[in-house]
Design a protein around this motif. Structure first.
Motif, PDB file in Angstrom:
ATOM      1  N   ARG A 101     -39.823 112.360 -23.748  1.00  0.00           N
ATOM      2  CA  ARG A 101     -41.023 111.535 -23.509  1.00  0.00           C
ATOM      3  C   ARG A 101     -41.213 111.357 -22.004  1.00  0.00           C
ATOM      4  NH1 ARG A 101     -41.425 106.296 -27.102  1.00  0.00           N
ATOM      5  NH2 ARG A 101     -41.375 105.609 -24.972  1.00  0.00           N
ATOM      6  N   PHE A 102     -42.448 111.507 -21.556  1.00  0.00           N
ATOM      7  CA  PHE A 102     -42.704 111.485 -20.122  1.00  0.00           C
ATOM      8  C   PHE A 102     -42.276 110.169 -19.480  1.00  0.00           C
ATOM      9  CE2 PHE A 102     -44.922 111.604 -16.113  1.00  0.00           C
ATOM     10  CZ  PHE A 102     -44.688 112.901 -15.717  1.00  0.00           C
ATOM     11  N   GLY A 103     -42.589 109.066 -20.127  1.00  0.00           N
ATOM     12  CA  GLY A 103     -42.193 107.765 -19.587  1.00  0.00           C
ATOM     13  C   GLY A 103     -40.689 107.621 -19.459  1.00  0.00           C
ATOM     14  N   ASP A 104     -39.948 108.180 -20.413  1.00  0.00           N
ATOM     15  CA  ASP A 104     -38.486 108.144 -20.346  1.00  0.00           C
ATOM     16  C   ASP A 104     -37.974 108.983 -19.180  1.00  0.00           C
ATOM     17  OD1 ASP A 104     -38.493 106.536 -22.601  1.00  0.00           O
ATOM     18  OD2 ASP A 104     -37.964 108.169 -23.978  1.00  0.00           O
ATOM     19  N   LEU A 105     -38.616 110.112 -18.954  1.00  0.00           N
ATOM     20  CA  LEU A 105     -38.229 110.976 -17.842  1.00  0.00           C
ATOM     21  C   LEU A 105     -38.479 110.279 -16.504  1.00  0.00           C
ATOM     22  CD1 LEU A 105     -37.225 113.758 -16.945  1.00  0.00           C
ATOM     23  CD2 LEU A 105     -39.577 114.589 -17.145  1.00  0.00           C
ATOM     24  N   VAL A 106     -39.636 109.661 -16.362  1.00  0.00           N
ATOM     25  CA  VAL A 106     -39.947 108.921 -15.129  1.00  0.00           C
ATOM     26  C   VAL A 106     -38.943 107.789 -14.935  1.00  0.00           C
ATOM     27  CG1 VAL A 106     -41.640 107.374 -14.041  1.00  0.00           C
ATOM     28  CG2 VAL A 106     -42.386 109.543 -15.055  1.00  0.00           C
ATOM     29  N   THR A 107     -38.653 107.055 -15.996  1.00  0.00           N
ATOM     30  CA  THR A 107     -37.683 105.955 -15.895  1.00  0.00           C
ATOM     31  C   THR A 107     -36.327 106.468 -15.443  1.00  0.00           C
ATOM     32  OG1 THR A 107     -38.812 104.617 -17.555  1.00  0.00           O
ATOM     33  CG2 THR A 107     -36.468 104.160 -17.201  1.00  0.00           C
ATOM     34  N   HIS A 108     -35.883 107.565 -16.015  1.00  0.00           N
ATOM     35  CA  HIS A 108     -34.584 108.139 -15.647  1.00  0.00           C
ATOM     36  C   HIS A 108     -34.543 108.474 -14.155  1.00  0.00           C
ATOM     37  CE1 HIS A 108     -30.941 110.539 -15.826  1.00  0.00           C
ATOM     38  NE2 HIS A 108     -31.591 111.472 -15.164  1.00  0.00           N
ATOM     39  N   VAL A 109     -35.582 109.124 -13.656  1.00  0.00           N
ATOM     40  CA  VAL A 109     -35.604 109.528 -12.248  1.00  0.00           C
ATOM     41  C   VAL A 109     -35.695 108.297 -11.341  1.00  0.00           C
ATOM     42  CG1 VAL A 109     -36.874 110.823 -10.485  1.00  0.00           C
ATOM     43  CG2 VAL A 109     -36.502 111.825 -12.755  1.00  0.00           C
ATOM     44  N   VAL A 110     -36.523 107.334 -11.694  1.00  0.00           N
ATOM     45  CA  VAL A 110     -36.655 106.115 -10.880  1.00  0.00           C
ATOM     46  C   VAL A 110     -35.322 105.382 -10.808  1.00  0.00           C
ATOM     47  CG1 VAL A 110     -37.688 103.805 -10.815  1.00  0.00           C
ATOM     48  CG2 VAL A 110     -39.136 105.808 -11.210  1.00  0.00           C
ATOM     49  N   VAL A 111     -34.672 105.189 -11.950  1.00  0.00           N
ATOM     50  CA  VAL A 111     -33.400 104.469 -11.966  1.00  0.00           C
ATOM     51  C   VAL A 111     -32.354 105.224 -11.145  1.00  0.00           C
ATOM     52  CG1 VAL A 111     -31.490 103.734 -13.463  1.00  0.00           C
ATOM     53  CG2 VAL A 111     -33.864 103.241 -14.106  1.00  0.00           C
ATOM     54  N   HIS A 112     -32.344 106.538 -11.258  1.00  0.00           N
ATOM     55  CA  HIS A 112     -31.402 107.348 -10.479  1.00  0.00           C
ATOM     56  C   HIS A 112     -31.640 107.159  -8.973  1.00  0.00           C
ATOM     57  CE1 HIS A 112     -28.736 110.791  -9.751  1.00  0.00           C
ATOM     58  NE2 HIS A 112     -29.534 111.020  -8.735  1.00  0.00           N
ATOM     59  N   GLU A 113     -32.884 107.244  -8.547  1.00  0.00           N
ATOM     60  CA  GLU A 113     -33.185 107.109  -7.117  1.00  0.00           C
ATOM     61  C   GLU A 113     -32.922 105.686  -6.625  1.00  0.00           C
ATOM     62  OE1 GLU A 113     -33.315 109.773  -5.553  1.00  0.00           O
ATOM     63  OE2 GLU A 113     -33.696 111.030  -7.294  1.00  0.00           O
ATOM     64  N   ILE A 114     -33.203 104.689  -7.435  1.00  0.00           N
ATOM     65  CA  ILE A 114     -32.905 103.303  -7.057  1.00  0.00           C
ATOM     66  C   ILE A 114     -31.398 103.107  -6.947  1.00  0.00           C
ATOM     67  CG2 ILE A 114     -32.950 100.919  -7.935  1.00  0.00           C
ATOM     68  CD1 ILE A 114     -35.528 101.855  -6.468  1.00  0.00           C
ATOM     69  N   GLY A 115     -30.648 103.848  -7.748  1.00  0.00           N
ATOM     70  CA  GLY A 115     -29.194 103.796  -7.621  1.00  0.00           C
ATOM     71  C   GLY A 115     -28.744 104.152  -6.217  1.00  0.00           C
ATOM     72  N   HIS A 116     -29.415 105.120  -5.599  1.00  0.00           N
ATOM     73  CA  HIS A 116     -29.087 105.473  -4.212  1.00  0.00           C
ATOM     74  C   HIS A 116     -29.385 104.316  -3.264  1.00  0.00           C
ATOM     75  CE1 HIS A 116     -27.988 109.558  -5.053  1.00  0.00           C
ATOM     76  NE2 HIS A 116     -29.166 109.841  -5.586  1.00  0.00           N
ATOM     77  N   HIS A 117     -30.411 103.533  -3.562  1.00  0.00           N
ATOM     78  CA  HIS A 117     -30.752 102.367  -2.748  1.00  0.00           C
ATOM     79  C   HIS A 117     -29.578 101.378  -2.723  1.00  0.00           C
ATOM     80  CE1 HIS A 117     -33.190  99.248  -0.912  1.00  0.00           C
ATOM     81  NE2 HIS A 117     -32.987  98.448  -1.936  1.00  0.00           N
ATOM     82  N   PHE A 118     -28.852 101.302  -3.838  1.00  0.00           N
ATOM     83  CA  PHE A 118     -27.716 100.397  -3.924  1.00  0.00           C
ATOM     84  C   PHE A 118     -26.408 101.047  -3.472  1.00  0.00           C
ATOM     85  CE2 PHE A 118     -30.838  98.465  -6.714  1.00  0.00           C
ATOM     86  CZ  PHE A 118     -30.803  97.155  -6.254  1.00  0.00           C
ATOM     87  N   GLY A 119     -26.504 102.295  -3.012  1.00  0.00           N
ATOM     88  CA  GLY A 119     -25.332 102.975  -2.482  1.00  0.00           C
ATOM     89  C   GLY A 119     -24.495 103.692  -3.526  1.00  0.00           C
ATOM     90  N   PHE A 120     -25.010 103.830  -4.749  1.00  0.00           N
ATOM     91  CA  PHE A 120     -24.282 104.553  -5.786  1.00  0.00           C
ATOM     92  C   PHE A 120     -24.338 106.044  -5.509  1.00  0.00           C
ATOM     93  CE2 PHE A 120     -25.739 101.075  -8.975  1.00  0.00           C
ATOM     94  CZ  PHE A 120     -24.811 100.185  -8.483  1.00  0.00           C
ATOM     95  N   THR A 121     -23.241 106.712  -5.762  1.00  0.00           N
ATOM     96  CA  THR A 121     -23.222 108.171  -5.658  1.00  0.00           C
ATOM     97  C   THR A 121     -23.760 108.759  -6.956  1.00  0.00           C
ATOM     98  OG1 THR A 121     -21.015 108.366  -6.616  1.00  0.00           O
ATOM     99  CG2 THR A 121     -21.144 108.088  -4.198  1.00  0.00           C
ATOM    100  N   ASP A 122     -24.083 110.045  -6.934  1.00  0.00           N
ATOM    101  CA  ASP A 122     -24.511 110.723  -8.158  1.00  0.00           C
ATOM    102  C   ASP A 122     -23.428 110.613  -9.225  1.00  0.00           C
ATOM    103  OD1 ASP A 122     -27.009 111.468  -7.223  1.00  0.00           O
ATOM    104  OD2 ASP A 122     -26.343 113.448  -6.552  1.00  0.00           O
ATOM    105  N   GLU A 123     -22.173 110.763  -8.817  1.00  0.00           N
ATOM    106  CA  GLU A 123     -21.066 110.700  -9.767  1.00  0.00           C
ATOM    107  C   GLU A 123     -20.990 109.324 -10.427  1.00  0.00           C
ATOM    108  OE1 GLU A 123     -20.672 111.770  -6.487  1.00  0.00           O
ATOM    109  OE2 GLU A 123     -20.786 113.875  -7.061  1.00  0.00           O
ATOM    110  N   THR A 124     -21.140 108.268  -9.641  1.00  0.00           N
ATOM    111  CA  THR A 124     -21.108 106.909 -10.183  1.00  0.00           C
ATOM    112  C   THR A 124     -22.254 106.696 -11.157  1.00  0.00           C
ATOM    113  OG1 THR A 124     -20.046 106.054  -8.185  1.00  0.00           O
ATOM    114  CG2 THR A 124     -21.174 104.450  -9.592  1.00  0.00           C
ATOM    115  N   MET A 125     -23.442 107.188 -10.798  1.00  0.00           N
ATOM    116  CA  MET A 125     -24.593 107.011 -11.687  1.00  0.00           C
ATOM    117  C   MET A 125     -24.392 107.749 -13.002  1.00  0.00           C
ATOM    118  SD  MET A 125     -27.871 106.811  -9.192  1.00  0.00           S
ATOM    119  CE  MET A 125     -27.330 107.865  -7.868  1.00  0.00           C
ATOM    120  N   HIS A 126     -23.775 108.930 -12.956  1.00  0.00           N
ATOM    121  CA  HIS A 126     -23.500 109.660 -14.196  1.00  0.00           C
ATOM    122  C   HIS A 126     -22.506 108.886 -15.060  1.00  0.00           C
ATOM    123  CE1 HIS A 126     -25.951 113.061 -13.265  1.00  0.00           C
ATOM    124  NE2 HIS A 126     -25.291 113.314 -12.143  1.00  0.00           N
ATOM    125  N   LEU A 127     -21.496 108.283 -14.436  1.00  0.00           N
ATOM    126  CA  LEU A 127     -20.547 107.470 -15.186  1.00  0.00           C
ATOM    127  C   LEU A 127     -21.241 106.277 -15.830  1.00  0.00           C
ATOM    128  CD1 LEU A 127     -17.469 107.437 -12.767  1.00  0.00           C
ATOM    129  CD2 LEU A 127     -17.657 108.639 -14.955  1.00  0.00           C
TER     130      LEU A 127
END
Length: 134
Positions: A101-127
């Motif tokens: 679903r497009f909205g789910d895809l947008v949410t996933h990408v937004v949350v991932h990028e906001i994770g970088h704002h909080f200093g999370f690494t890609d690995e941490t976000m996957h966990l």
């Protein structure tokens, strides 16, 4: 929110979806997003691709540009606000290829990028996405 039609959403609709995704974050995260700018572009620039080690403009669906909160200092304030950019065409292609679903895809990408704002690494976000403790 999902797009139930075959036509791709426009930039304004994607921005609205991104803002809704931010609004669903827990309050302890939302209170630290006041200066974050969210925008939608058709494709990343060459400079944006190079900043994450990519060459193909279809390979990048979102990008955080800014100084993560974990690296900020009162002694060296950032001049530019942090920016989360969603890249419309790569997201549309992913939506069509995966059937997510497009909205789910947008949410996933937004949350991932906001994770970088909080200093999370890609690995941490996957966990975190997998429900694992780290």
């Amino acid at each position: 929110m999902g797009i139930l039609r075959d036509e791709a959403p426009g930039r304004a609709e994607m921005e609205m979806m991104a803002r809704q995704a931010l609004g669903r974050l827990p309050p302890q995260f939302r209170e630290h997003l006041g200066d974050v700018v969210v925008r939608v572009e058709e494709f990343p620039t060459r400079e944006q691709l190079a900043s994450v080690g990519l060459d193909d403009r279809w390979d990048l669906s979102g990008l955080y540009e800014g100084v993560p909160l974990s690296e900020r200092s009162i002694w060296s304030p950032s001049e530019m606000p942090p920016i989360v950019t969603l890249f419309r065409q790569p997201l549309i292609r992913e939506w069509r290829e995966t059937g997510v679903r497009f909205g789910d895809l947008v949410t996933h990408v937004v949350v991932h990028e906001i994770g970088h704002h909080f200093g999370f690494t890609d690995e941490t976000m996957h966990l975190l996405e997998d429900g694992e403790e780290f």
